[in-house]
Design a protein around this motif. Structure first.
Motif, short mmCIF file in Angstrom:
data_model
loop_
_atom_site.label_atom_id
_atom_site.label_comp_id
_atom_site.label_asym_id
_atom_site.label_seq_id
_atom_site.Cartn_x
_atom_site.Cartn_y
_atom_site.Cartn_z
N ARG A 160 -6.43 -5.76 4.23
CA ARG A 160 -6.30 -4.56 5.07
C ARG A 160 -6.50 -3.29 4.27
NH1 ARG A 160 -4.35 -5.34 10.13
NH2 ARG A 160 -3.55 -7.41 10.63
N LEU A 161 -6.06 -3.29 3.01
CA LEU A 161 -6.28 -2.11 2.19
C LEU A 161 -7.76 -1.88 1.89
CD1 LEU A 161 -3.36 -2.34 -0.40
CD2 LEU A 161 -3.63 -0.66 1.43
N VAL B 68 -9.31 2.50 6.19
CA VAL B 68 -8.16 2.73 5.32
C VAL B 68 -8.59 3.43 4.04
CG1 VAL B 68 -6.34 1.62 3.99
CG2 VAL B 68 -6.90 0.79 6.28
N VAL C 55 0.84 -1.18 6.58
CA VAL C 55 0.12 -1.18 5.30
C VAL C 55 -0.08 0.25 4.80
CG1 VAL C 55 -2.07 -1.72 4.20
CG2 VAL C 55 -1.00 -3.38 5.72
N LEU C 56 -0.50 1.15 5.69
CA LEU C 56 -0.69 2.55 5.29
C LEU C 56 0.64 3.18 4.89
CD1 LEU C 56 -3.16 3.62 8.12
CD2 LEU C 56 -3.72 3.25 5.72
N VAL D 208 1.54 2.28 1.36
CA VAL D 208 0.82 3.07 0.36
C VAL D 208 1.54 4.40 0.12
CG1 VAL D 208 -1.34 4.23 -0.17
CG2 VAL D 208 -1.37 1.97 0.91
#
Length: 287
Positions: free
Chosen positions: A66-67, A72, A263-264, A267
């Motif tokens: 996903r990253l 993203v 996920v974001l 980060v």
């Protein structure tokens, strides 16, 4: 014998001397009262539990995949670039402003300091509206910029940078001003008596002395700019590749793809932890 002569403390006297101080310390450092411990633990749980939930619910098996997704990486790149440029802009204007507030006594200095710190307490959305009214196409300055130079700031990457700088600059100014007030001015006075100009004194003496404060302020400024949401979406909008930074991407993904939002968020959480770790020697102390 003079009755007003000071009495010598007996080291063995429990009312004074080392023995008395050790006894008082034992009383203060004894078992903490549960009336304080319970609210403290509840406050800790209140602050840590949401972060723990973010880590528990994170899609660790697909995290790397996903990253690596284009949207993203695009949002991350835009966030890093805009936050870095905004921090450079804040350094260019904020350090001289902090020096003015700390070193120059002028009428209305308290009012100016209050105005500088307003973005700290102002809702970011209100800041975005204020920027639109001043720098928008029909704003006080924006219409002149567009008519004279053809420059349009709202809903552009430059608008993101301006919105982030507006909300982040007070962090830098406060940190640098505090460093200036804590610096020893005798070195500056000595350099001035030797014939150095004000600019030379600032560049060769003042700036090296306050550099830790400048660095700390710049790091806080960068972190605040990276996490800015309200003023950015109000003044710059939410356009992919142009104004969609990481916080905006989190907000958008939360409605359509919650795992991507997690996920974001991870980060941004990792960046926050790194910031705290880098500043621990400045404002986090241990007994």
């Amino acid at each position: 014998m003079n009755s007003s002569a000071p009495k010598r403390l007996d080291p063995a006297d429990p009312r004074g001397g080392p023995a008395g101080r050790r006894s008082a310390n034992r009383e203060v450092s004894g078992r903490p009262p549960w009336m304080l411990v319970l609210p403290a633990v509840a406050g800790l749980v209140f602050l840590v539990l949401p972060l723990a939930g973010l880590l528990i619910r994170a899609p660790w098996s697909t995290l790397v995949q996903r990253l690596a997704e284009p949207h993203v990486l695009e949002a991350l790149r835009l966030s890093l670039v805009c936050a870095t440029v905004a921090t450079a802009f804040c350094l260019l204007l904020g350090v001289p402003l902090a020096w003015l507030l700390a070193r120059v006594d002028f009428p209305g200095r308290r009012l100016v300091r209050a105005l500088v710190t307003v973005p700290l307490v102002l809702p970011p959305v209100v800041g975005g509206v204020a920027l639109l009214l001043v720098l928008g196409r029909r704003g006080l300055v924006g219409q002149w910029l567009e008519a004279t130079f053809g420059i349009t700031l709202p809903f552009t990457t430059a608008g993101v940078i301006i919105a982030e700088a507006f909300v982040a600059m007070p962090f830098l100014v406060i940190s640098v001003e505090g460093a200036l007030r804590g610096a020893d001015q005798r070195f500056e006075e000595a350099a001035a008596t030797l014939g150095a100009s004000r600019w030379t004194v600032f560049r060769r003496v003042t700036l090296p002395m306050i550099m830790p404060g400048v660095v700390a302020g710049a790091v806080l400024c960068w972190a605040r700019a990276l996490g800015e949401f309200g003023a950015t979406i109000t003044f710059a909008g939410n356009f992919p590749g142009t104004t969609r930074t990481m916080p905006l991407a989190v907000y958008l993904a939360l409605e359509t793809e919650p795992e991507a939002a997690i996920v974001l968020s991870l980060v941004l959480l990792a960046v926050s932890v790194i910031i705290l770790a880098s500043l621990r020697d400045r404002w986090v102390s241990s007994p």
